[in-house]
Write a protein that holds these residues in place. Structure first.
Motif, mmCIF file in Angstrom:
data_model
loop_
_atom_site.group_PDB
_atom_site.id
_atom_site.type_symbol
_atom_site.label_atom_id
_atom_site.label_comp_id
_atom_site.label_asym_id
_atom_site.label_seq_id
_atom_site.Cartn_x
_atom_site.Cartn_y
_atom_site.Cartn_z
ATOM 1 N N ILE B 373 19.660 -6.880 -12.204
ATOM 2 C CA ILE B 373 19.292 -5.475 -12.009
ATOM 3 C C ILE B 373 20.535 -4.630 -11.750
ATOM 4 O O ILE B 373 20.704 -3.548 -12.333
ATOM 5 C CB ILE B 373 18.279 -5.357 -10.845
ATOM 6 C CG1 ILE B 373 16.922 -5.900 -11.312
ATOM 7 C CG2 ILE B 373 18.159 -3.919 -10.362
ATOM 8 C CD1 ILE B 373 15.897 -6.038 -10.210
ATOM 9 N N GLY B 374 21.430 -5.144 -10.921
ATOM 10 C CA GLY B 374 22.686 -4.433 -10.643
ATOM 11 C C GLY B 374 23.469 -4.189 -11.922
ATOM 12 O O GLY B 374 24.029 -3.109 -12.136
ATOM 13 N N ALA B 375 23.484 -5.199 -12.786
ATOM 14 C CA ALA B 375 24.228 -5.067 -14.046
ATOM 15 C C ALA B 375 23.521 -4.133 -15.013
ATOM 16 O O ALA B 375 24.151 -3.463 -15.832
ATOM 17 C CB ALA B 375 24.406 -6.446 -14.678
ATOM 18 N N PHE B 376 22.202 -4.087 -14.917
ATOM 19 C CA PHE B 376 21.392 -3.276 -15.841
ATOM 20 C C PHE B 376 21.588 -1.785 -15.566
ATOM 21 O O PHE B 376 21.628 -0.961 -16.490
ATOM 22 C CB PHE B 376 19.909 -3.643 -15.664
ATOM 23 C CG PHE B 376 19.093 -3.609 -16.948
ATOM 24 C CD1 PHE B 376 19.470 -2.816 -18.024
ATOM 25 C CD2 PHE B 376 17.931 -4.374 -17.078
ATOM 26 C CE1 PHE B 376 18.725 -2.787 -19.187
ATOM 27 C CE2 PHE B 376 17.174 -4.348 -18.250
ATOM 28 C CZ PHE B 376 17.566 -3.567 -19.298
ATOM 29 N N GLU B 377 21.708 -1.429 -14.301
ATOM 30 C CA GLU B 377 21.747 -0.008 -13.940
ATOM 31 C C GLU B 377 22.918 0.698 -14.611
ATOM 32 O O GLU B 377 24.064 0.281 -14.463
ATOM 33 C CB GLU B 377 21.831 0.150 -12.413
ATOM 34 C CG GLU B 377 20.482 -0.117 -11.765
ATOM 35 C CD GLU B 377 20.494 -0.031 -10.242
ATOM 36 O OE1 GLU B 377 21.600 -0.031 -9.660
ATOM 37 O OE2 GLU B 377 19.398 0.031 -9.649
ATOM 38 N N GLY B 378 22.615 1.728 -15.363
ATOM 39 C CA GLY B 378 23.651 2.522 -16.011
ATOM 40 C C GLY B 378 24.366 1.825 -17.143
ATOM 41 O O GLY B 378 25.415 2.269 -17.603
ATOM 42 N N ILE B 379 23.806 0.733 -17.648
ATOM 43 C CA ILE B 379 24.502 -0.049 -18.676
ATOM 44 C C ILE B 379 24.569 0.727 -19.998
ATOM 45 O O ILE B 379 23.751 1.616 -20.268
ATOM 46 C CB ILE B 379 23.778 -1.404 -18.889
ATOM 47 C CG1 ILE B 379 24.705 -2.426 -19.531
ATOM 48 C CG2 ILE B 379 22.531 -1.215 -19.741
ATOM 49 C CD1 ILE B 379 24.095 -3.827 -19.582
ATOM 50 N N THR B 380 25.569 0.396 -20.791
ATOM 51 C CA THR B 380 25.693 0.906 -22.153
ATOM 52 C C THR B 380 25.727 -0.305 -23.065
ATOM 53 O O THR B 380 26.462 -1.245 -22.790
ATOM 54 C CB THR B 380 27.001 1.696 -22.304
ATOM 55 O OG1 THR B 380 26.942 2.782 -21.391
ATOM 56 C CG2 THR B 380 27.161 2.248 -23.697
ATOM 57 N N PHE B 381 24.892 -0.303 -24.108
ATOM 58 C CA PHE B 381 24.872 -1.493 -24.974
ATOM 59 C C PHE B 381 24.610 -1.100 -26.416
ATOM 60 O O PHE B 381 24.130 -0.008 -26.709
ATOM 61 C CB PHE B 381 23.856 -2.526 -24.465
ATOM 62 C CG PHE B 381 22.433 -2.024 -24.394
ATOM 63 C CD1 PHE B 381 22.012 -1.240 -23.333
ATOM 64 C CD2 PHE B 381 21.513 -2.348 -25.392
ATOM 65 C CE1 PHE B 381 20.700 -0.771 -23.268
ATOM 66 C CE2 PHE B 381 20.205 -1.888 -25.327
ATOM 67 C CZ PHE B 381 19.800 -1.101 -24.271
ATOM 68 N N GLU B 382 24.961 -2.040 -27.305
ATOM 69 C CA GLU B 382 24.842 -1.785 -28.744
ATOM 70 C C GLU B 382 23.487 -2.260 -29.257
ATOM 71 O O GLU B 382 22.979 -3.299 -28.823
ATOM 72 C CB GLU B 382 25.941 -2.534 -29.503
ATOM 73 C CG GLU B 382 27.345 -2.043 -29.207
ATOM 74 C CD GLU B 382 27.503 -0.553 -29.464
ATOM 75 O OE1 GLU B 382 27.000 -0.068 -30.488
ATOM 76 O OE2 GLU B 382 28.126 0.123 -28.620
#
Lengths: 298, 447
Positions: B373-382
């Motif tokens: 969840i911590g990594a997911f928050e605000g993530i940018t992905f292709e």
């Protein structure tokens, strides 16, 4: 002025469609006293059968005019197969039970048929657009209407006239009236009530399927299309009086014109308008417009 | 005499017809069929497979246009991920080396049913995460339950802005943009396309989706073109199917533009009934969900109809390697090009994978849910739809660019002309703002 004309034309078209949809429901209740919840599924089956038959017809590279015959063939096929199957296989076993039991039995059938349709046709949409588009459009005042809508109006008139003639002018119709008035007495007089029921339910199924088949060209045939129809058809027959054929016709006309007026002048209340009419009618005539205190007519 | 019984029956039947039947439209769906992940090869790592609940319409009216394409998208993607055959940056097998095992659940049946299905997925089937929900109603109902059960849940398609504008969640994410941008961009597009625009009209389904869509479109239009007049706003019932009177009412006002967020069978029926009567030629229709109908009904749409795909999906997806790959594998398997719900599903799965692997920090360890969840928050992905960024809702809600274009039949084949891309920050509200307020305050009349 143009608006009023549009309200009348749209109302008439919608009423005709409603009547075709509600006719089968009415005849089955009128004769058999079964409020057929599966009516919507049989309607959907008619639409699916029409789409499949017309699709097969077109796939053979034949003239698109033949699709009209396919619509009728679909109604006949569904009626002749499903009518006897349901009446002999299921309804026969529960005759004589409380009318509420019949509602539950046919509701169960509705759920089963909805799933059966999904198993047979999947969840994809089907199209049978040829009959709708071949006829082109006609100008009525400032608006253009599809000529196919005229086919629906004709179908409604033909259904009403045919049923009226069949019930009042044929000897079989007289048997039907006898059964409607007193099932036991009719049986005592030697009328084969079982056969009358079989014929009536088959006719009702055929009318449901015909409504579906005639609707199919103007929509995409998708799962769940039968649900909407049950609710609307109930509103119509309740306004007219359950089991009354003139009632269904008048109910369809009232709902059609009221809804059309709402769409044109006050679209916010379109949905509400139908049920407002129903509530008003039931408030003053709890059994609907056409059901007299004692004698039931069909 | 028998009439007394008649009215009893009547009330019973009406109760069933009015209450039971609509719910039953979905309820006839069989109990959830736990489908195994498509022929997963042996897990790459020792860790047990990542169990993923996927909820999408497998029955009912939304199955054909949305639910089933989304499931098909999930199937091809998960199969390829498990085989390690997805192009960079997703070459690692499964989620961070763990094979993915999918449990599909039918979304039909209404919010109450979906909440219990969700509880079943989390508490009995012990899934590691849930991806799902096309219906906004289901998203709104499931979000607080996800929070209560503390289970990572990714919404892939539902449109309502209210999820993160009215509440704040730790365990809930949405990897597609919410619906405000669809209607804002629709208004911007037609206003630019028709400088002399005077009259608009709408036909939308009478429930949250249709009403929100029309309100956003109308508000944007009034902000950028205060002189535009609304001739009529039709709101037929969901699933009505017969639009004869509505088409007449729309024609009577001769609007320049007709806005519609119709989808599925309703959209098909509207196009089939309005097309032959010339309505779609006299007025320009802007169909915010139109892309799902173009695959089967393209020939019925006159040239110049404005089509949206709820983001850069389907025909509007960018020409990147992931997209080329996805289109090919999807088409090989299903015989059709993927539509936007399939793209939305892929976004959700790739978003979760990105977060999972970011949480691993380059190791093969199994990260905790909190770390993911911590990594997911605000993530940018292709994704096949380009780069997705979770910029709203405290890093839980994605923004995307969106795209509109008009139909143009070339040599019997449907193509899209005047394709205009709207950057994400132009058509999505800023962090912390509510869509409705943002639309009213930030759009000004063009000169």
């Amino acid at each position: 002025m143009g608006d009023l004309l549009a309200v009348v034309v749209d109302g008439l078209i919608y009423s005709s469609w409603l009547f075709v949809v509600a006719a089968g429901l009415t005849i089955v209740y009128g004769v058999m006293r079964i409020l057929n919840m599966a009516h919507g599924s049989l309607y959907a089956l008619g639409a699916y059968a029409a789409a499949s038959l017309a699709g097969a017809w077109m796939a053979g590279g034949r003239s698109p005019a033949g699709t009209y015959a396919m619509l009728l063939a679909a109604a006949l096929l569904v009626g002749l197969v499903m009518g006897p199957l349901v009446e002999r296989g299921l309804l026969r076993l529960v005759y004589g039970r409380d009318e509420v039991v019949m509602v539950l039995v046919t509701y169960a059938l509705f759920l089963i048929l909805e799933d059966a349709v999904k198993l047979a046709w999947g969840v994809e949409s089907y199209f049978v657009t040829e009959p709708y588009q071949l006829l082109g459009t006609v100008e009525v005042g400032p608006l253009s209407y599809p000529v196919y809508s005229g086919v629906i109006v004709l179908a409604a008139v033909a259904t009403a006239a045919g049923l009226r003639w069949g019930i009042y002018k044929t000897s079989y119709g007289k048997l039907l009236i006898a059964v409607i008035h007193d099932r036991e007495m009719a049986a005592a007089m030697g009328i084969n009530v079982g056969r009358v029921f079989l014929a009536t339910f088959t006719l009702g199924t055929m009318l449901a399927a015909l409504a579906g088949a005639l609707t199919a060209p103007s929509v995409s045939v998708v799962p769940g299309m039968g649900v909407e129809v049950i609710v609307l058809a109930f509103a119509v027959v309740v306004i007219g009086g359950l089991g009354s054929m003139p009632g269904a016709a008048l109910g369809a006309l009232i709902v059609g014109v009221v809804r059309s007026a709402a769409v044109h002048f006050l679209p916010q209340v379109e949905l509400f308008s139908i049920y407002l009419v129903m509530a008003l009618v039931l408030a003053f005539r709890p059994r609907g417009l056409f059901v007299a205190a004692e004698v039931r007519k069909i | 005499m028998k009439n007394g019984i008649g009215s009893q029956i009547l009330s019973a039947a009406m109760a069933v017809a009015l209450l039971g039947a609509p719910a039953a439209a979905g309820a006839q769906a069989p109990a959830p069929a736990p489908a195994a992940a498509p022929a997963a090869p042996a897990p790459a790592a020792e860790a047990k497979p990542f169990k993923l609940g996927v909820v999408t319409f497998l029955s009912g009216a939304a199955a054909g246009p949305f639910g089933v394409p989304a499931r098909n998208g999930a199937e091809v993607l998960v199969e390829a991920l498990n085989a390690g055959k997805v192009p960079a940056p997703y070459a690692k097998k499964g989620f961070g080396g763990r094979a993915i095992e999918v449990v599909f659940i039918d979304e039909a049946g209404g919010t109450t049913k979906q909440v219990s299905e969700y509880r079943d997925l989390v508490q009995r089937q012990n899934v590691d995460a849930v991806i799902g929900y096309i219906s906004s109603g289901d998203c709104l109902a499931v979000a607080p339950v996800a929070e209560e059960l503390k289970k990572l849940t990714v919404f892939f398609d539902c449109g309502t802005p209210r999820i993160f504008e009215d509440a704040s969640y730790k365990y809930v994410f949405r990897t597609s943009a919410h619906a405000a941008m669809d209607n804002v961009a629709a208004a911007l597009y037609v206003a630019e396309m028709k400088p002399k625009l005077k009259k608009v009209a709408g036909i939308n389904q009478n429930y949250a989706w249709g009403q929100d869509s029309w309100n956003d479109f109308e508000a944007t239009m009034k902000a950028i073109r205060p002189d535009v007049q609304v001739t009529t706003s039709q709101m037929p019932k969901l699933g009505a199917g017969q639009y004869g009177a509505e088409v007449s009412a729309l024609m009577a006002g001769s609007p320049d533009v007709i806005h519609s967020s119709f989808w599925g069978g309703d959209l098909d029926a509207f196009v089939l009934q309005a097309g032959p009567r010339g309505l779609l030629k006299k007025s320009t229709a802007v169909l915010t969900c139109g892309e799902t109908a173009t695959h089967k009904l393209g020939g019925q749409l006159p040239d110049g109809t404005v089509i949206g795909a709820r983001g850069p999906h389907g025909v509007y997806a960018p020409d990147n390697e992931l997209n080329r790959w996805f289109r090919t594998v999807y088409q090989d398997r299903n015989g059709l090009f993927p539509n936007y719900p399939a793209y939305h599903m892929v976004q959700a799965i790739l978003g979760l994978k990105s977060a999972y692997e970011k949480a691993q920090g380059g190791t093969d360890a199994v990260p905790t849910q909190d770390a993911v969840i911590g990594a997911f928050e605000g993530i940018t992905f292709e994704t096949p739809s380009g780069t997705i960024a979770l910029k709203l809702g405290k890093g839980h809600q994605a923004v995307e660019e969106t795209v509109y274009g008009v139909t143009k039949t070339v040599g019997g084949k449907l193509t899209f002309a005047n394709v205009k891309r709207f950057p994400a920050d132009k058509v999505n509200p800023p962090e912390g703002a509510k869509s409705v307020d943002w639309i009213k305050t930030s759009f000004k009349p063009a000169k």
